[in-house]
Design a protein around this motif. Structure first.
Motif, PDB file in Angstrom:
ATOM      1  N   LEU A  28      13.600  48.478   3.083  1.00  0.00           N
ATOM      2  CA  LEU A  28      13.421  47.480   1.801  1.00  0.00           C
ATOM      3  C   LEU A  28      13.220  46.147   2.008  1.00  0.00           C
ATOM      4  O   LEU A  28      12.454  45.328   1.474  1.00  0.00           O
ATOM      5  CB  LEU A  28      14.127  48.157   0.719  1.00  0.00           C
ATOM      6  CG  LEU A  28      13.944  47.343  -0.491  1.00  0.00           C
ATOM      7  CD1 LEU A  28      12.730  47.696  -1.200  1.00  0.00           C
ATOM      8  CD2 LEU A  28      15.328  47.851  -1.466  1.00  0.00           C
ATOM      9  N   PHE A  29      14.179  45.849   2.780  1.00  0.00           N
ATOM     10  CA  PHE A  29      14.646  44.174   3.044  1.00  0.00           C
ATOM     11  C   PHE A  29      13.522  43.401   3.908  1.00  0.00           C
ATOM     12  O   PHE A  29      12.987  42.635   3.741  1.00  0.00           O
ATOM     13  CB  PHE A  29      15.875  43.990   3.371  1.00  0.00           C
ATOM     14  CG  PHE A  29      16.966  43.918   2.406  1.00  0.00           C
ATOM     15  CD1 PHE A  29      17.549  42.853   1.977  1.00  0.00           C
ATOM     16  CD2 PHE A  29      17.517  45.228   1.852  1.00  0.00           C
ATOM     17  CE1 PHE A  29      18.538  42.550   1.145  1.00  0.00           C
ATOM     18  CE2 PHE A  29      18.298  45.078   1.038  1.00  0.00           C
ATOM     19  CZ  PHE A  29      18.999  43.844   0.247  1.00  0.00           C
ATOM     20  N   ASN A  30      13.080  44.571   5.066  1.00  0.00           N
ATOM     21  CA  ASN A  30      12.108  43.956   5.746  1.00  0.00           C
ATOM     22  C   ASN A  30      10.736  43.915   5.028  1.00  0.00           C
ATOM     23  O   ASN A  30       9.869  42.805   5.156  1.00  0.00           O
ATOM     24  CB  ASN A  30      11.846  44.995   6.954  1.00  0.00           C
ATOM     25  CG  ASN A  30      12.965  44.899   7.878  1.00  0.00           C
ATOM     26  OD1 ASN A  30      13.769  43.912   7.838  1.00  0.00           O
ATOM     27  ND2 ASN A  30      13.267  46.150   8.597  1.00  0.00           N
ATOM     28  N   ALA A  31      10.509  44.862   4.091  1.00  0.00           N
ATOM     29  CA  ALA A  31       9.155  44.743   3.277  1.00  0.00           C
ATOM     30  C   ALA A  31       9.368  43.559   2.372  1.00  0.00           C
ATOM     31  O   ALA A  31       8.341  42.720   2.098  1.00  0.00           O
ATOM     32  CB  ALA A  31       9.330  46.035   2.378  1.00  0.00           C
ATOM     33  N   VAL A  32      10.411  43.314   1.743  1.00  0.00           N
ATOM     34  CA  VAL A  32      10.550  42.051   0.920  1.00  0.00           C
ATOM     35  C   VAL A  32      10.119  40.847   1.715  1.00  0.00           C
ATOM     36  O   VAL A  32       9.628  39.792   1.219  1.00  0.00           O
ATOM     37  CB  VAL A  32      12.076  42.038   0.208  1.00  0.00           C
ATOM     38  CG1 VAL A  32      12.157  40.694  -0.521  1.00  0.00           C
ATOM     39  CG2 VAL A  32      12.230  43.235  -0.639  1.00  0.00           C
ATOM     40  N   ARG A  33      10.678  40.769   3.001  1.00  0.00           N
ATOM     41  CA  ARG A  33      10.404  39.463   3.704  1.00  0.00           C
ATOM     42  C   ARG A  33       8.865  39.109   3.844  1.00  0.00           C
ATOM     43  O   ARG A  33       8.400  38.115   3.937  1.00  0.00           O
ATOM     44  CB  ARG A  33      11.313  39.511   5.086  1.00  0.00           C
ATOM     45  CG  ARG A  33      12.772  39.514   4.861  1.00  0.00           C
ATOM     46  CD  ARG A  33      13.483  39.424   6.182  1.00  0.00           C
ATOM     47  NE  ARG A  33      14.926  39.326   6.043  1.00  0.00           N
ATOM     48  CZ  ARG A  33      15.707  40.493   6.001  1.00  0.00           C
ATOM     49  NH1 ARG A  33      15.190  41.508   6.251  1.00  0.00           N
ATOM     50  NH2 ARG A  33      16.952  40.050   5.775  1.00  0.00           N
ATOM     51  N   SER A  34       8.258  40.283   4.022  1.00  0.00           N
ATOM     52  CA  SER A  34       6.842  40.094   4.593  1.00  0.00           C
ATOM     53  C   SER A  34       5.972  40.402   3.460  1.00  0.00           C
ATOM     54  O   SER A  34       4.791  40.370   3.635  1.00  0.00           O
ATOM     55  CB  SER A  34       6.591  41.214   5.435  1.00  0.00           C
ATOM     56  OG  SER A  34       6.646  42.407   5.138  1.00  0.00           O
ATOM     57  N   GLY A  35       6.171  41.135   2.180  1.00  0.00           N
ATOM     58  CA  GLY A  35       5.336  41.319   1.349  1.00  0.00           C
ATOM     59  C   GLY A  35       5.410  40.463  -0.018  1.00  0.00           C
ATOM     60  O   GLY A  35       5.863  39.411  -0.034  1.00  0.00           O
ATOM     61  N   ALA A  36       4.880  41.219  -1.016  1.00  0.00           N
ATOM     62  CA  ALA A  36       4.951  40.273  -2.395  1.00  0.00           C
ATOM     63  C   ALA A  36       5.921  41.376  -3.271  1.00  0.00           C
ATOM     64  O   ALA A  36       5.053  42.128  -4.244  1.00  0.00           O
ATOM     65  CB  ALA A  36       3.594  40.234  -2.958  1.00  0.00           C
ATOM     66  N   LEU A  78      18.596  40.272  -8.107  1.00  0.00           N
ATOM     67  CA  LEU A  78      17.235  40.080  -7.762  1.00  0.00           C
ATOM     68  C   LEU A  78      17.071  39.683  -6.246  1.00  0.00           C
ATOM     69  O   LEU A  78      17.577  38.662  -6.023  1.00  0.00           O
ATOM     70  CB  LEU A  78      16.542  39.176  -8.816  1.00  0.00           C
ATOM     71  CG  LEU A  78      16.933  39.303 -10.323  1.00  0.00           C
ATOM     72  CD1 LEU A  78      16.103  38.408 -10.881  1.00  0.00           C
ATOM     73  CD2 LEU A  78      16.422  40.955 -10.689  1.00  0.00           C
ATOM     74  N   ILE A  79      16.282  40.623  -5.549  1.00  0.00           N
ATOM     75  CA  ILE A  79      15.681  40.021  -4.262  1.00  0.00           C
ATOM     76  C   ILE A  79      14.201  40.139  -4.307  1.00  0.00           C
ATOM     77  O   ILE A  79      13.608  41.078  -4.766  1.00  0.00           O
ATOM     78  CB  ILE A  79      16.375  41.155  -3.075  1.00  0.00           C
ATOM     79  CG1 ILE A  79      17.818  41.144  -3.346  1.00  0.00           C
ATOM     80  CG2 ILE A  79      15.968  40.616  -1.938  1.00  0.00           C
ATOM     81  CD1 ILE A  79      18.408  42.460  -2.613  1.00  0.00           C
ATOM     82  N   SER A  80      13.662  38.957  -3.797  1.00  0.00           N
ATOM     83  CA  SER A  80      12.090  39.208  -4.036  1.00  0.00           C
ATOM     84  C   SER A  80      11.533  37.784  -2.830  1.00  0.00           C
ATOM     85  O   SER A  80      12.132  37.240  -2.151  1.00  0.00           O
ATOM     86  CB  SER A  80      11.920  38.121  -5.358  1.00  0.00           C
ATOM     87  OG  SER A  80      12.373  36.975  -5.805  1.00  0.00           O
ATOM     88  N   SER A  81      10.379  38.415  -2.643  1.00  0.00           N
ATOM     89  CA  SER A  81       9.586  37.772  -1.553  1.00  0.00           C
ATOM     90  C   SER A  81       9.059  36.396  -1.869  1.00  0.00           C
ATOM     91  O   SER A  81       9.111  35.890  -2.914  1.00  0.00           O
ATOM     92  CB  SER A  81       8.347  38.728  -1.321  1.00  0.00           C
ATOM     93  OG  SER A  81       8.642  40.258  -1.298  1.00  0.00           O
TER      94      SER A  81
END
Length: 289
Positions: free
Chosen positions: A76-84, A127-130
């Motif tokens: 999930l955290f990896n996806a947040v770093r690279s996605g929207a 909140l954790i966001s890209s």
């Protein structure tokens, strides 16, 4: 203890104007990658929403649920770093007492500086966001603050009255006929207060003020604050009653007063509607509208 920097005139501007605060939470290990990954791993059901959006346009119809699961926190955290992506972890204090102690400490310091009854029902979310993610124009129901910890973001805050906030739309949010989204027009931006948030800054704003957020080119971590006071509960009661009257019974409310005999009648009506389930039945058709 969290170290806060409060404005000298906070007692005069609280709940009337935007209050800017400084804090030392960027140094707190509770908001490190390791701590947040552990929080999600231990409490995957606390992740209220994992959403994606079109980062290029202010259009709430572009907000949609992601198919990413909180059961794989590292993924999930990896996806947040690279996605929207926008990840909302709710009721964090109820899952880990360290976070509740943190938010209680912050609100205690604010209550000490602001006259009147103390806040209660305090909740902290994370909140954790890209990079470049955005949150569309919306309004929240309880008292609200945003404590920024990592990354950079820009927030637009709008006055809490028409045309920026229409009573019938707020009532739909309060009664859960709709989510937090309300109608937006780009012309509203002329009245907005625009603030760039960097690590160590925080904002509290008057009740129900609409706002929208756009991240800079960086992963963002923020803590949300929700709280109530006797005043916010009165506003909730009258908006709930008005919402049931307007959207459930087809009666246009004539007052939003939070005092006097009319208010207490509405407060009793709102309580009875919620406890009996009558509001849910009356509003069922409105949810499909």
């Amino acid at each position: 203890m969290t170290k806060l920097g409060l404005p000298e005139n906070i007692a005069e501007i609280w709940d009337r104007e935007i209050v800017r605060v400084t804090h030392d939470l960027p140094d707190n290990p509770l908001f490190s990658d390791e701590a947040l990954t552990e929080l999600v791993a231990n409490n995957p059901d606390a992740v209220r929403e994992i959403a994606t959006m079109d980062t290029s346009v202010e259009d709430k119809s572009r907000w949609r649920a992601s198919d990413i699961s909180p059961d794989d926190p590292q993924g999930l955290f990896n996806a947040v770093r690279s996605g929207a992506l926008w990840v909302n972890i709710g009721h964090v204090g109820g899952r880990d007492a360290r976070y509740q102690k943190l938010i209680d400490d912050i609100m205690d310091q604010i209550d000490d500086a602001v006259p009147g009854p103390a806040s209660y029902s305090r909740q902290i979310g994370i909140l954790i966001s890209s990079p470049r993610a955005r949150v569309y124009y919306h309004a929240d129901v309880p008292g609200q603050g945003l404590i920024h910890i990592r990354g950079e973001k820009r927030i637009w805050l709008y006055p809490g009255h028409e045309p920026y906030l229409k009573p019938e739309e707020l009532e739909r949010v309060v009664t859960a006929v709709t989510a937090e989204e309300i109608s937006y027009d780009p012309s509203y931006d002329a009245a907005a207060t625009v603030i760039d948030l960097t690590p160590g800054t925080a904002l509290f704003w008057p009740l129900n003020w609409p706002h929208r957020v756009v991240n800079a080119d960086s992963l963002n971590v923020s803590a949300t604050v929700e709280y109530h006071t006797p005043k916010t509960r009165r506003h909730f009661a009258v908006n709930y009653a008005n919402g049931v009257l307007r959207h459930g019974l087809g009666v246009t409310p004539r007052s939003r007063a939070i005092g006097g005999a009319g208010f207490w009648g509405k407060a009793a009506f709102a309580y009875a509607c919620r406890k009996s389930g009558l509001a849910r039945r009356l509003l069922q058709s409105a949810k499909g509208a």
